[in-house]
Motif scaffolding. Structure first.
Motif, PDB file in Angstrom:
ATOM      1  N   LEU A   1      -2.104 -13.124   8.082  1.00 28.77           N
ATOM      2  CA  LEU A   1      -2.271 -11.525   7.681  1.00 28.77           C
ATOM      3  C   LEU A   1      -3.282 -11.825   9.135  1.00 28.77           C
ATOM      4  O   LEU A   1      -3.484 -10.243   8.615  1.00 28.77           O
ATOM      5  CB  LEU A   1      -3.634 -12.170   6.715  1.00 28.77           C
ATOM      6  CG  LEU A   1      -3.382 -12.959   4.747  1.00 28.77           C
ATOM      7  CD1 LEU A   1      -4.413 -13.574   4.399  1.00 28.77           C
ATOM      8  CD2 LEU A   1      -2.781 -11.561   4.887  1.00 28.77           C
ATOM      9  N   ILE A   2      -3.628 -12.361  10.303  1.00 27.66           N
ATOM     10  CA  ILE A   2      -4.627 -11.774  10.628  1.00 27.66           C
ATOM     11  C   ILE A   2      -3.594 -11.779  12.385  1.00 27.66           C
ATOM     12  O   ILE A   2      -3.549 -11.020  13.110  1.00 27.66           O
ATOM     13  CB  ILE A   2      -5.566 -12.943  11.553  1.00 27.66           C
ATOM     14  CG1 ILE A   2      -6.728 -13.635  10.641  1.00 27.66           C
ATOM     15  CG2 ILE A   2      -6.480 -12.956  12.849  1.00 27.66           C
ATOM     16  CD1 ILE A   2      -7.298 -11.744  10.292  1.00 27.66           C
ATOM     17  N   GLY A   3      -2.289 -12.636  12.650  1.00 23.91           N
ATOM     18  CA  GLY A   3      -1.237 -11.850  13.379  1.00 23.91           C
ATOM     19  C   GLY A   3      -1.290 -12.206  14.440  1.00 23.91           C
ATOM     20  O   GLY A   3      -1.412 -11.845  15.575  1.00 23.91           O
TER      21      GLY A   3
ATOM     22  N   ARG B   1       2.153 -10.143   2.408  1.00 23.56           N
ATOM     23  CA  ARG B   1       0.868  -9.538   3.097  1.00 23.56           C
ATOM     24  C   ARG B   1      -0.058  -8.104   2.600  1.00 23.56           C
ATOM     25  O   ARG B   1      -1.896  -8.454   2.100  1.00 23.56           O
ATOM     26  CB  ARG B   1       1.202  -9.037   4.418  1.00 23.56           C
ATOM     27  CG  ARG B   1       1.364  -9.914   5.576  1.00 23.56           C
ATOM     28  CD  ARG B   1       1.360  -9.039   6.943  1.00 23.56           C
ATOM     29  NE  ARG B   1       1.063  -8.629   6.839  1.00 23.56           N
ATOM     30  CZ  ARG B   1       0.868  -7.782   8.664  1.00 23.56           C
ATOM     31  NH1 ARG B   1       1.400  -7.549   8.689  1.00 23.56           N
ATOM     32  NH2 ARG B   1       0.041  -6.717   8.535  1.00 23.56           N
TER      33      ARG B   1
ATOM     34  N   TYR C   1      -1.407 -18.796   5.890  1.00 25.91           N
ATOM     35  CA  TYR C   1      -1.657 -17.495   4.943  1.00 25.91           C
ATOM     36  C   TYR C   1      -2.687 -16.730   6.346  1.00 25.91           C
ATOM     37  O   TYR C   1      -2.475 -15.446   6.822  1.00 25.91           O
ATOM     38  CB  TYR C   1      -2.843 -17.485   4.267  1.00 25.91           C
ATOM     39  CG  TYR C   1      -2.000 -17.821   2.615  1.00 25.91           C
ATOM     40  CD1 TYR C   1      -2.046 -17.037   1.648  1.00 25.91           C
ATOM     41  CD2 TYR C   1      -1.354 -19.222   2.499  1.00 25.91           C
ATOM     42  CE1 TYR C   1      -0.935 -17.253   0.808  1.00 25.91           C
ATOM     43  CE2 TYR C   1      -0.472 -19.473   1.493  1.00 25.91           C
ATOM     44  CZ  TYR C   1      -0.914 -18.469   0.163  1.00 25.91           C
ATOM     45  OH  TYR C   1      -0.130 -18.703  -0.593  1.00 25.91           O
ATOM     46  N   TYR C   2      -3.277 -17.985   7.567  1.00 23.99           N
ATOM     47  CA  TYR C   2      -3.862 -17.348   8.502  1.00 23.99           C
ATOM     48  C   TYR C   2      -3.756 -15.933   9.549  1.00 23.99           C
ATOM     49  O   TYR C   2      -3.489 -15.485  10.080  1.00 23.99           O
ATOM     50  CB  TYR C   2      -4.516 -17.963   8.822  1.00 23.99           C
ATOM     51  CG  TYR C   2      -5.981 -17.943  10.348  1.00 23.99           C
ATOM     52  CD1 TYR C   2      -6.663 -16.876  10.244  1.00 23.99           C
ATOM     53  CD2 TYR C   2      -5.851 -18.572  11.387  1.00 23.99           C
ATOM     54  CE1 TYR C   2      -7.674 -17.107  10.824  1.00 23.99           C
ATOM     55  CE2 TYR C   2      -7.059 -18.646  12.497  1.00 23.99           C
ATOM     56  CZ  TYR C   2      -7.753 -17.433  12.114  1.00 23.99           C
ATOM     57  OH  TYR C   2      -8.744 -17.296  12.952  1.00 23.99           O
ATOM     58  N   ARG C   3      -2.174 -16.846   9.746  1.00 27.59           N
ATOM     59  CA  ARG C   3      -1.924 -16.583  11.061  1.00 27.59           C
ATOM     60  C   ARG C   3      -0.598 -15.501  10.018  1.00 27.59           C
ATOM     61  O   ARG C   3      -0.687 -14.398  10.971  1.00 27.59           O
ATOM     62  CB  ARG C   3      -0.351 -17.298  11.426  1.00 27.59           C
ATOM     63  CG  ARG C   3      -1.183 -17.965  12.482  1.00 27.59           C
ATOM     64  CD  ARG C   3       0.122 -18.853  13.657  1.00 27.59           C
ATOM     65  NE  ARG C   3      -0.895 -19.487  14.650  1.00 27.59           N
ATOM     66  CZ  ARG C   3      -0.311 -20.354  16.012  1.00 27.59           C
ATOM     67  NH1 ARG C   3       0.872 -19.526  15.927  1.00 27.59           N
ATOM     68  NH2 ARG C   3      -1.138 -20.713  16.889  1.00 27.59           N
TER      69      ARG C   3
ATOM     70  N   ALA D   1       1.016  -1.393   0.196  1.00 29.95           N
ATOM     71  CA  ALA D   1      -0.161  -0.031   0.362  1.00 29.95           C
ATOM     72  C   ALA D   1       0.722   1.130  -0.168  1.00 29.95           C
ATOM     73  O   ALA D   1       0.786   2.413  -0.558  1.00 29.95           O
ATOM     74  CB  ALA D   1      -1.452   0.163   1.038  1.00 29.95           C
TER      75      ALA D   1
ATOM     76  N   ALA E   1      -5.396  -7.915  -3.582  1.00 30.87           N
ATOM     77  CA  ALA E   1      -5.891  -8.906  -4.184  1.00 30.87           C
ATOM     78  C   ALA E   1      -7.898  -8.900  -4.208  1.00 30.87           C
ATOM     79  O   ALA E   1      -8.648  -8.792  -4.488  1.00 30.87           O
ATOM     80  CB  ALA E   1      -5.617 -10.187  -3.948  1.00 30.87           C
ATOM     81  N   GLN E   2      -7.785  -7.969  -2.617  1.00 31.29           N
ATOM     82  CA  GLN E   2      -9.100  -8.147  -2.278  1.00 31.29           C
ATOM     83  C   GLN E   2     -10.307  -6.249  -2.958  1.00 31.29           C
ATOM     84  O   GLN E   2     -11.215  -6.913  -3.173  1.00 31.29           O
ATOM     85  CB  GLN E   2      -9.210  -7.534  -0.896  1.00 31.29           C
ATOM     86  CG  GLN E   2      -7.849  -8.336  -0.178  1.00 31.29           C
ATOM     87  CD  GLN E   2      -8.760  -9.860   0.022  1.00 31.29           C
ATOM     88  OE1 GLN E   2     -10.290 -10.409  -0.561  1.00 31.29           O
ATOM     89  NE2 GLN E   2      -7.464 -11.166  -0.883  1.00 31.29           N
TER      90      GLN E   2
ATOM     91  N   LEU F   1      -2.268 -13.669  -8.502  1.00 30.08           N
ATOM     92  CA  LEU F   1      -1.880 -14.043  -6.578  1.00 30.08           C
ATOM     93  C   LEU F   1      -1.798 -15.904  -6.788  1.00 30.08           C
ATOM     94  O   LEU F   1      -1.113 -16.350  -7.099  1.00 30.08           O
ATOM     95  CB  LEU F   1      -2.789 -13.759  -6.273  1.00 30.08           C
ATOM     96  CG  LEU F   1      -2.746 -13.876  -4.904  1.00 30.08           C
ATOM     97  CD1 LEU F   1      -1.144 -14.598  -4.024  1.00 30.08           C
ATOM     98  CD2 LEU F   1      -2.947 -13.252  -4.006  1.00 30.08           C
TER      99      LEU F   1
ATOM    100  N   SER G   1      -6.105 -10.562  -7.553  1.00 31.94           N
ATOM    101  CA  SER G   1      -6.553 -12.121  -7.346  1.00 31.94           C
ATOM    102  C   SER G   1      -5.997 -13.089  -8.292  1.00 31.94           C
ATOM    103  O   SER G   1      -5.660 -14.076  -8.221  1.00 31.94           O
ATOM    104  CB  SER G   1      -7.814 -11.590  -7.606  1.00 31.94           C
ATOM    105  OG  SER G   1      -8.374 -12.592  -6.515  1.00 31.94           O
TER     106      SER G   1
ATOM    107  N   VAL H   1      -1.788 -10.036  -1.239  1.00 31.88           N
ATOM    108  CA  VAL H   1      -3.256 -10.239  -0.830  1.00 31.88           C
ATOM    109  C   VAL H   1      -3.970  -9.317  -0.236  1.00 31.88           C
ATOM    110  O   VAL H   1      -5.338  -9.342  -1.081  1.00 31.88           O
ATOM    111  CB  VAL H   1      -3.231 -11.809   0.311  1.00 31.88           C
ATOM    112  CG1 VAL H   1      -4.675 -12.008   0.895  1.00 31.88           C
ATOM    113  CG2 VAL H   1      -2.188 -12.386  -0.015  1.00 31.88           C
ATOM    114  N   ALA H   2      -3.327  -8.904   0.298  1.00 25.94           N
ATOM    115  CA  ALA H   2      -4.384  -7.255   0.270  1.00 25.94           C
ATOM    116  C   ALA H   2      -4.812  -6.724  -0.893  1.00 25.94           C
ATOM    117  O   ALA H   2      -5.901  -6.449  -0.987  1.00 25.94           O
ATOM    118  CB  ALA H   2      -3.714  -6.309   0.965  1.00 25.94           C
TER     119      ALA H   2
END
Lengths: 203, 203, 203, 203
Positions: free
Chosen positions: B178-180, B116, B174-176, B43, B122-123, B132, B129, B119-120
């Motif tokens: 992106l979510i942290g 990160r 991915y989950y960990r 970003a 891509a939304q 990716l 997307s 993926v962001a």
DNA sequence: ATCTAATCGAGACGGTACGTCGAGTCTTCCC
DNA sequence: GGGAAGACTCGACGTACCGTCTCGATTAGAT
């Protein structure tokens, strides 16, 4: 929690002297924020549009929220506050299965676009990231963790790492939502539940 | 693939008159794009900065790539092209374990921030997307899918839904990321492998 | 002169490499600035309106002028560049009389509103103040000073303080323009000339 | 006078029910308004700052004055109410000379900045303009006009246009104050007086 | 040895959103 | 009913980034 969502408790107790915050305006702002979020997505939602739709001024938005992300975070929080209560059927596996089905139903509805943008914003904004965890992720995880602990040693093997197990049931949903390589369906919830439980049941 | 990465084949065939594309400039742009991406994230990376660091002009960037995302996608693609080859130890479980360890090593390095943001982005950008999935996700998934098929009916139950299984081993990473909510560590790769394999092995 | 009006000379000589400044856009901006200035006055003129009317973007305005005042200063400067040349009738007193009449004609036209705002802005913005003096006041004063020197010792007393004398003929015009206690008319120019010359003529 | 300064007479007569106007607050507001005016100038003085320094609320300000200009106008009026009484030495020329010296002393002190902003505001606000004339300009002019009439036909030529003459002695002070091309000094008052009187004396 | 055409660096351009600030209004509680 | 506190709307400000465009300079293949 960080400053992204200010504590409303003190407000109601020690009502300072001046004109109190206009709760109607606050509601209108959050409503129009959510509406815009679900219509246009996180990235395309602008504060000007939120303000205009809410009949509020940008200054009011920036008085109460530090930036666009903060408004949307709170809007989403209010919207999801009561959603996804963990079912309690007496059967752990069925509880999880239904929970995943409900979550998928949520993500495949209008809320899905909002969620995707939320996670996306978290990648470049630590406050959004923190809010995402506190507002949404942590409560869901706490619910299932408590449930798992109830069944531990009964239908659930006692030596399972619960944090990892929770990752295992939720992560695939985020993964498909964010990567989009395959659809999220109710059958997916069932299959996922089956596969996970195959590894954690007592034999 | 969509227009995000243009086909280089025509270029080499119909070498029209005029000055040919400056491949050095292309490399400098991709290098500075990756560098900036890993330093500032998706970003916060601007085309002006990429151009400046590359000693190139924005026009050159936009002549060869349709937008900022396309540059960063290609930069990341080149960087990860040869990464994460699936190990082949003769033991499926060990192959996966090492693969996850390597992936985690990648994500916890400088590359993590880039991922990160990827993926962001891509939304809100379907082309990102798609890229990716094509550039990164699909190849990794194809590798492990082929491996799983090799072991199917041997150390792997024959009735397992492979797509779901692949989700199960990659999604938590991915989950960990992106979510942290919890750190990505090598031990996590091991525990994850163990738990997943507990549900899919032949008894 | 300060940075409020950049020197255009170097530009035309050492044409730097990039895209040159769009002179048409510059003209459109200054034109719409002057138009808006004369229509709405200095205080009510906004950069957004100037940009919109000029078909330009605000960024372009702020690239070339440091702020709203700078644009309006330059717009006015271009507009008045060739105005009020000092008449040369061979009779000093007649020269001054006609000059004052012309100045009054200017101030009572559309330009008057612009002028008032210009002086007003100079009170809180040193750059406007400096520009006002350099662009408008100093040239007019230099003209009449040279003229006075030509007649010094002839029809003009040799011991007169010229700076004071110039104040004496111009100040009343500004005074009536800015205070508005009495109208500016052509007869006023005549009466003022008469009274001033009554004190400076050789007897 | 326009609505810029409300008539205080009704207040004292028809003391309706409720709490009477807090004269202390009024004074504090005007004091802080003047202080801020002299410190920051007209344009940079904000109502919030006035209110804060006065320990008052903005509502109180706007209850008694129609806008920011009205407060500052009244503040300045109170401050200058008793200033610049026209000296009466028995010598018209000396009276004027001293008056101009005193005025210059005023303008070169802290009051000068306030005055400049006052005139500036008058350019875009007719009410300020009117107030400026009524509160400050007209009384000064009336004083000297009466004095000139006393000496008319004596040391003063009978055919002089008094309005013009008054312009002639005051205008240069405003001119130098507002344009700033040359300093205002006491010697300037003397030279100005000399030159003007050279044109109006009886021979 | 030109001519032609596509490329390059530089940087100005229109557009859009951002977050800030001041003016003047309004709303609550307190006196 | 007046006053302090302070939230509110409105509208302008000046900034930043995106993706496009326009220069002069460069670099090859085609003539």
């Amino acid at each position: 929690m960080s400053s992204i969502a200010r504590d409303p408790v003190d407000e109601s107790i020690s009502r300072g002297r001046g004109r109190p915050r206009d709760e109607v305006a606050r509601t209108r702002i959050l409503d129009s924020a959510l509406e815009t979020l679900e219509e246009l997505g996180f990235a395309n939602t602008t504060c000007d549009v939120i303000a205009e739709r809410a009949g509020a001024s940008k200054a009011t938005i920036y008085r109460w929220w530090s930036n666009k992300a903060a408004v949307l975070v709170e809007a989403l929080r209010e919207a999801v506050a009561l959603e996804l209560p963990l079912p309690d059927t007496g059967d752990l596996r069925e509880d999880i299965r239904q929970q995943l089905r409900n979550f998928i139903k949520l993500l495949t509805g209008r809320r899905g676009l909002a969620f995707r943008g939320f996670v996306a914003a978290a990648q470049s904004d630590p406050e959004v990231s923190e809010a995402l965890r506190l507002v949404w992720v942590a409560p869901r995880r706490a619910d299932v963790k408590a449930r798992f602990e109830r069944y531990r040693g009964k239908t659930l093997r006692a030596d399972v790492d619960l944090e990892l197990l929770i990752d295992l049931i939720y992560a695939p949903l985020y993964y498909r939502l964010l990567i989009g390589h395959a659809p999220l369906s109710e059958e997916y919830a069932d299959a996922l539940t089956d596969l996970v439980f195959a590894g954690i049941r007592l034999h």
